[in-house]
Design a protein around this motif. Structure first.
Motif, PDB file in Angstrom:
ATOM      1  N   CYS A  80       0.824  -1.282  -0.199  1.00 18.86           N
ATOM      2  CA  CYS A  80      -0.065  -0.137   0.128  1.00 18.86           C
ATOM      3  C   CYS A  80       0.999   1.336   0.186  1.00 18.86           C
ATOM      4  N   LEU A  81       1.822   1.249   0.816  1.00 19.69           N
ATOM      5  CA  LEU A  81       2.752   2.389   0.779  1.00 19.69           C
ATOM      6  C   LEU A  81       3.571   2.687  -0.572  1.00 19.69           C
ATOM      7  N   MET A  82       3.970   1.338  -1.236  1.00 21.46           N
ATOM      8  CA  MET A  82       4.600   1.669  -2.454  1.00 21.46           C
ATOM      9  C   MET A  82       3.551   2.292  -3.552  1.00 21.46           C
ATOM     10  N   PHE A  83       2.497   1.621  -3.618  1.00 18.66           N
ATOM     11  CA  PHE A  83       1.292   2.234  -4.424  1.00 18.66           C
ATOM     12  C   PHE A  83       1.328   3.619  -4.107  1.00 18.66           C
ATOM     13  N   GLY A  84       0.883   3.966  -3.001  1.00 19.53           N
ATOM     14  CA  GLY A  84       0.845   5.489  -2.291  1.00 19.53           C
ATOM     15  C   GLY A  84       2.008   6.279  -2.897  1.00 19.53           C
ATOM     16  N   SER A  85       3.117   5.864  -2.756  1.00 17.88           N
ATOM     17  CA  SER A  85       4.302   6.394  -3.212  1.00 17.88           C
ATOM     18  C   SER A  85       4.283   6.979  -4.931  1.00 17.88           C
ATOM     19  N   TYR A  86       3.857   5.820  -5.620  1.00 17.65           N
ATOM     20  CA  TYR A  86       3.685   6.074  -6.890  1.00 17.65           C
ATOM     21  C   TYR A  86       2.533   7.131  -7.195  1.00 17.65           C
ATOM     22  N   TYR A  87       1.381   7.123  -6.382  1.00 16.10           N
ATOM     23  CA  TYR A  87       0.443   8.174  -6.553  1.00 16.10           C
ATOM     24  C   TYR A  87       0.737   9.469  -6.287  1.00 16.10           C
ATOM     25  N   CYS A  88       1.080   9.491  -5.042  1.00 14.54           N
ATOM     26  CA  CYS A  88       1.517  10.961  -4.557  1.00 14.54           C
ATOM     27  C   CYS A  88       2.515  11.554  -5.117  1.00 14.54           C
ATOM     28  N   LEU A  89       3.603  10.908  -5.682  1.00 18.11           N
ATOM     29  CA  LEU A  89       4.717  11.660  -6.366  1.00 18.11           C
ATOM     30  C   LEU A  89       4.517  11.578  -7.811  1.00 18.11           C
ATOM     31  N   ASN A  90       3.255  10.980  -8.485  1.00 22.01           N
ATOM     32  CA  ASN A  90       3.011  10.986  -9.660  1.00 22.01           C
ATOM     33  C   ASN A  90       4.134  10.417 -10.750  1.00 22.01           C
ATOM     34  N   ILE A  91       4.439   9.054 -10.328  1.00 24.32           N
ATOM     35  CA  ILE A  91       5.478   8.424 -10.841  1.00 24.32           C
ATOM     36  C   ILE A  91       4.727   7.376 -11.529  1.00 24.32           C
ATOM     37  N   HIS A  92       5.106   7.403 -13.105  1.00 21.25           N
ATOM     38  CA  HIS A  92       4.539   6.249 -13.787  1.00 21.25           C
ATOM     39  C   HIS A  92       5.348   4.856 -13.481  1.00 21.25           C
ATOM     40  N   TYR A  93       4.378   3.739 -13.533  1.00 20.86           N
ATOM     41  CA  TYR A  93       4.971   2.578 -13.173  1.00 20.86           C
ATOM     42  C   TYR A  93       6.149   2.218 -14.318  1.00 20.86           C
ATOM     43  N   PRO A  94       7.113   1.357 -13.718  1.00 23.82           N
ATOM     44  CA  PRO A  94       8.236   0.849 -14.926  1.00 23.82           C
ATOM     45  C   PRO A  94       7.820  -0.031 -15.762  1.00 23.82           C
ATOM     46  N   VAL A  95       8.324   0.036 -16.957  1.00 28.72           N
ATOM     47  CA  VAL A  95       7.721  -0.778 -17.917  1.00 28.72           C
ATOM     48  C   VAL A  95       7.660  -2.222 -17.464  1.00 28.72           C
ATOM     49  N   GLU A  96       8.747  -2.845 -16.752  1.00 28.13           N
ATOM     50  CA  GLU A  96       9.112  -4.019 -16.405  1.00 28.13           C
ATOM     51  C   GLU A  96       7.924  -4.451 -15.736  1.00 28.13           C
ATOM     52  N   LEU A  97       7.165  -3.479 -14.944  1.00 24.93           N
ATOM     53  CA  LEU A  97       6.180  -4.103 -13.984  1.00 24.93           C
ATOM     54  C   LEU A  97       4.747  -3.576 -14.323  1.00 24.93           C
ATOM     55  N   ALA A  98       4.550  -2.964 -15.317  1.00 21.63           N
ATOM     56  CA  ALA A  98       3.354  -2.177 -15.785  1.00 21.63           C
ATOM     57  C   ALA A  98       1.976  -3.241 -15.493  1.00 21.63           C
ATOM     58  N   SER A  99       2.316  -4.176 -16.217  1.00 26.02           N
ATOM     59  CA  SER A  99       0.897  -5.187 -16.201  1.00 26.02           C
ATOM     60  C   SER A  99       0.721  -5.457 -14.648  1.00 26.02           C
ATOM     61  N   THR A 100       1.750  -5.921 -13.943  1.00 22.61           N
ATOM     62  CA  THR A 100       1.427  -6.484 -12.755  1.00 22.61           C
ATOM     63  C   THR A 100       0.869  -5.458 -11.731  1.00 22.61           C
ATOM     64  N   LEU A 101       1.617  -4.156 -11.906  1.00 28.18           N
ATOM     65  CA  LEU A 101       1.045  -3.227 -11.078  1.00 28.18           C
ATOM     66  C   LEU A 101      -0.285  -2.561 -11.382  1.00 28.18           C
ATOM     67  N   GLU A 102      -0.714  -2.597 -12.577  1.00 26.28           N
ATOM     68  CA  GLU A 102      -1.931  -2.165 -13.105  1.00 26.28           C
ATOM     69  C   GLU A 102      -3.051  -3.070 -12.447  1.00 26.28           C
ATOM     70  N   PHE A 103      -2.843  -4.393 -12.759  1.00 25.07           N
ATOM     71  CA  PHE A 103      -3.549  -5.382 -12.255  1.00 25.07           C
ATOM     72  C   PHE A 103      -3.845  -5.021 -10.698  1.00 25.07           C
ATOM     73  N   LEU A 104      -2.929  -5.120  -9.944  1.00 27.56           N
ATOM     74  CA  LEU A 104      -3.082  -4.963  -8.361  1.00 27.56           C
ATOM     75  C   LEU A 104      -3.822  -3.735  -8.052  1.00 27.56           C
ATOM     76  N   GLN A 105      -3.485  -2.757  -8.799  1.00 26.01           N
ATOM     77  CA  GLN A 105      -4.184  -1.309  -8.586  1.00 26.01           C
ATOM     78  C   GLN A 105      -5.676  -1.428  -8.901  1.00 26.01           C
ATOM     79  N   ARG A 106      -6.154  -2.372  -9.645  1.00 18.25           N
ATOM     80  CA  ARG A 106      -7.578  -2.277 -10.083  1.00 18.25           C
ATOM     81  C   ARG A 106      -8.115  -3.227  -9.258  1.00 18.25           C
TER      82      ARG A 106
END
Length: 95
Positions: free
Chosen positions: A69-95
């Motif tokens: 949760c803290l990692m996802f919050g960091s991406y959101y609060c800092l407006n950081i795009h997911y790394p290409v190497e993890l985009a699918s996994t992180l997008e899936f978890l986010q939804r």
């Protein structure tokens, strides 16, 4: 579930999870080996058995879910795009 998603999307576990010794302190983590994007530092040999986690910070996090949760919050609060190497996994978890 996270490890299963990484495997399913053929993404590297090392980009999301970094393992250090169970007794490792935040100042002892080799930051040169960490990606520039948020990641979870697992204090132990397994994210399932570990009792402490860190998210590129100097404070210990008690559970894997809290670290995630803290990692996802960091991406959101800092407006950081997911790394290409993890985009699918992180997008899936986010939804």
């Amino acid at each position: 579930m996270v490890l299963l998603l990484l495997s399913y999307f053929e993404e590297k576990e090392e980009t999301l999870l970094h393992y250090v010794e169970e007794t490792c302190l935040a100042r002892e983590v080799q930051v040169e080996s960490l990606p520039v994007t948020p990641c979870i530092i697992v204090c132990g040999t397994s994210c399932y058995a570990s009792r402490q986690f860190m998210v590129c910070s100097d404070r210990k996090i008690p559970t894997f879910i809290s670290a995630l949760c803290l990692m996802f919050g960091s991406y959101y609060c800092l407006n950081i795009h997911y790394p290409v190497e993890l985009a699918s996994t992180l997008e899936f978890l986010q939804r």
